[in-house]
Design an enzyme around this catalytic site. Structure first.
Site, PDB file in Angstrom:
ATOM      1  N   SER A   1       0.811  -1.212  -0.179  1.00  0.00           N
ATOM      2  CA  SER A   1      -0.060  -0.124  -0.036  1.00  0.00           C
ATOM      3  C   SER A   1       0.843   1.155  -0.062  1.00  0.00           C
ATOM      4  O   SER A   1       0.456   2.429  -0.055  1.00  0.00           O
ATOM      5  CB  SER A   1      -0.838  -0.094   1.364  1.00  0.00           C
ATOM      6  OG  SER A   1      -0.159   0.051   2.491  1.00  0.00           O
TER       7      SER A   1
ATOM      8  N   HIS B   1      -3.399  -4.007  -5.069  1.00  0.00           N
ATOM      9  CA  HIS B   1      -3.822  -3.307  -3.712  1.00  0.00           C
ATOM     10  C   HIS B   1      -5.125  -3.498  -3.468  1.00  0.00           C
ATOM     11  O   HIS B   1      -5.941  -2.926  -3.839  1.00  0.00           O
ATOM     12  CB  HIS B   1      -3.345  -1.968  -3.689  1.00  0.00           C
ATOM     13  CG  HIS B   1      -3.521  -1.369  -2.467  1.00  0.00           C
ATOM     14  ND1 HIS B   1      -3.930   0.033  -2.330  1.00  0.00           N
ATOM     15  CD2 HIS B   1      -3.344  -1.884  -1.089  1.00  0.00           C
ATOM     16  CE1 HIS B   1      -4.090   0.201  -1.117  1.00  0.00           C
ATOM     17  NE2 HIS B   1      -3.661  -0.893  -0.344  1.00  0.00           N
TER      18      HIS B   1
ATOM     19  N   GLU C   1      -6.980  -1.858  -6.388  1.00  0.00           N
ATOM     20  CA  GLU C   1      -6.189  -0.930  -7.312  1.00  0.00           C
ATOM     21  C   GLU C   1      -5.104  -1.898  -7.862  1.00  0.00           C
ATOM     22  O   GLU C   1      -4.285  -2.498  -7.502  1.00  0.00           O
ATOM     23  CB  GLU C   1      -5.148   0.339  -6.529  1.00  0.00           C
ATOM     24  CG  GLU C   1      -6.154   1.512  -5.773  1.00  0.00           C
ATOM     25  CD  GLU C   1      -5.437   2.048  -5.024  1.00  0.00           C
ATOM     26  OE1 GLU C   1      -5.622   3.334  -5.051  1.00  0.00           O
ATOM     27  OE2 GLU C   1      -4.554   1.668  -4.084  1.00  0.00           O
TER      28      GLU C   1
ATOM     29  N   ASN D   1      -4.464   6.444  -1.301  1.00  0.00           N
ATOM     30  CA  ASN D   1      -3.799   6.832  -0.324  1.00  0.00           C
ATOM     31  C   ASN D   1      -3.188   8.250  -0.581  1.00  0.00           C
ATOM     32  O   ASN D   1      -2.450   8.867   0.087  1.00  0.00           O
ATOM     33  CB  ASN D   1      -2.833   5.866   0.271  1.00  0.00           C
ATOM     34  CG  ASN D   1      -3.401   4.699   1.080  1.00  0.00           C
ATOM     35  OD1 ASN D   1      -4.169   5.103   1.923  1.00  0.00           O
ATOM     36  ND2 ASN D   1      -2.718   3.612   1.036  1.00  0.00           N
TER      37      ASN D   1
END
Length: 506
Positions: A123, A144, A156, A194
């Site tokens: 991540s 991800h 992802e 993120n």
């Protein structure tokens, strides 16, 4: 490109929470699954835990017994990496350390077939860097998943610098076949979620650090006014303060300490104190049977004004006059504000109520109260107000009573530029536009990722379209003037969009 066929082996390396979740997803999708962990006995323990999870799905009616039995028969712990030789896909979910991941994949490359897809669930690390030591990095991708992997739909699919397009397409098709919602993205720090989500945490922490409001009030305003599922303080307590802070620090360092991504000293001190959130029994809040609850600051009931004056256009808050009239308050409309500039709500003593615009109320040089942006002023159940120092107590009470008459709880906070929701949303819009302009992901995938990955009430690009790029630009320009560090400097993508929208309107 077709997905990996259900009958082919999927191997999962690392048997923590995320590894077990990914293994469960692959099992339910029909794959034989091999579990491997470097710690002896852990793969067997994980297999037992997974079988128990499948049992619970049967009990809840989400899986039939025959499917459970078939899945358990396909689950095999592996004691050595060589047992993964026939895997069509290997997904790694081990410690977030670059050297550990690189060594693992270097070993796997000598074991698996040339057509085996290699994937990392990292991540925070660079997919390109993890694949950097491989002889054939073209077959390497990021996959991800979000925790808990069996429940959250988003995946992802990250292309590193050397990832072949066919490998990324195959990974995408496989995630789709597993019932997930995959989005394609480039290998940038934080990927989509993120990266774009950093302001949601950072702005709340900034408001707290400037002592404009306490965590419970900030959380309540973002939930009940901004429409977010959880506030940032309760969410980071759930994630783990150490985990959230580590991701923030990793993204900041990966962007060469860009001030837009600067971590919070307050959160660092929380981690250093061992207050990691729910898992340690205390974070921003205390947990446990005897833990005291944290309540948002809510103003006492006040009398609403008999009438108010609306001068000019309220733009993003244009729903308020109708709501005020519905509450039985007389609305006098005047058009003497400057055309094209935000108008205001005026109280009987001349105090003006402005939608938060990125400036401090004290900067205006007259009695001003800022009110926060709402996702939907009709549905919002709370509003934040920030009065300038010179506002009379009677005027503040009248403003509180006004919003209480609309059915809102009112939180009076310190005079902080941009209040809480407005500054957060403006930054999210800017981060998303910048990511789209840099082709981190397609615009529609950015919005999809933010809605599915972190449960935002709207994708930030959609939010920006509804509010207008000029609103976001003006808010950030004002914040940048208040804090000339570069943190709030609007992106070129936002400036260009605002200019284009103005050209289209002219």
């Amino acid at each position: 490109m077709t997905a990996i066929e259900p009958g082919r082996v999927v191997a999962v390396v690392g048997t923590g929470t995320m590894g077990q979740g990914i293994a469960q997803v692959a099992l339910v999708a029909g794959h034989p699954v091999r579990l491997y962990d470097a710690v002896p006995g852990r793969a067997e323990q994980a297999a037992t835990t997974l079988a128990g999870r499948l049992d619970r799905l049967v009990e809840k009616g989400r899986l039939d017994a025959a499917a459970r039995d078939a899945a358990c028969s396909r689950l095999h712990p592996a004691r050595d990496l060589t047992e993964l030789a026939d895997a069509a896909l290997v997904v790694e979910a081990v410690l977030e350390e670059l050297s550990v991941k690189r060594d693992l994949f270097a070993a796997l490359e000598d074991i698996v077939a040339d057509d085996c897809l290699l994937a990392t669930n990292t991540s925070s690390l660079s997919v390109t860097a993890v694949a950097g030591a491989l002889r054939h990095p073209g077959r390497f991708v990021g996959l991800h998943f979000f925790n808990p992997a069996p429940l959250l739909p988003l995946v992802e699919v990250v292309s590193g610098f050397a990832t072949d397009e066919t490998a990324a397409e195959r990974a995408h098709a496989t995630a789709l076949a597993w019932g997930k919602t995959p989005v394609r993205c480039a290998d940038t720090p934080g990927f989509v979620v993120n990266r774009v989500a950093r302001p949601f945490y950072a702005e709340a922490l900034r408001v707290y650090e400037e002592r404009a409001a306490d965590p419970a009030t900030i959380d309540a305003v973002l939930r009940e006014c901004g429409g977010f599922r959880m506030g940032p303080f309760e969410l980071t307590d759930l994630i783990g303060q150490d985990v959230n802070e580590a991701v923030t620090r990793s993204v900041w360092e990966s962007f060469f300490q860009d001030p837009k991504f600067t971590p919070s000293l307050a959160q660092r001190r929380l981690v250093e104190s061992g207050r990691l959130g729910r898992k340690s029994g205390r974070g921003w809040y205390a947990y446990g049977e005897d833990a005291p609850g944290a309540a948002a600051h809510t103003a006492e009931p006040e009398k609403a004004p008999a009438s108010i004056t609306v001068r000019g256009e309220l733009f993003a808050a244009d729903a308020l006059p109708a709501l005020i009239e519905e509450a039985g308050i007389v609305v006098i409309r005047e058009d003497d504000a400057v055309p094209g500039y935000p108008g205001w709500i005026e109280l009987s003593d001349g105090t003006r109520l402005f939608l938060a615009d990125g400036s401090a109320a004290d900067d205006v040089g007259m009695p001003v109260i800022h009110f926060d942006l709402a996702l939907d002023y009709r549905d919002a159940t709370r509003i934040a107000l920030a009065p300038a120092a010179g506002v009379a107590g009677t005027a503040l009470k009248e403003a509180i009573g006004l919003f209480q008459a609309l059915g809102k709880d009112v939180s009076v906070i310190g005079d902080i530029p941009g209040l809480i929701v407005a500054r957060t949303v403006a930054m999210l819009v800017d981060f998303a536009l910048d990511a789209a302009a840099r082709r981190v992901a397609a615009p529609e995938d950015i919005d999809l990722a933010m809605r599915l990955g972190v449960n935002y009430p709207r994708g930030p690009l959609d939010w920006g379209d509804r509010l207008g790029a000029r609103w976001a630009l003006d808010t950030l320009d004002a914040l940048h003037e208040e804090y000339p560090t570069g943190r709030y400097a609007p992106s070129q993508a936002l400036r260009r969009l605002a200019a284009a929208q103005e050209d289209d309107a002219s």
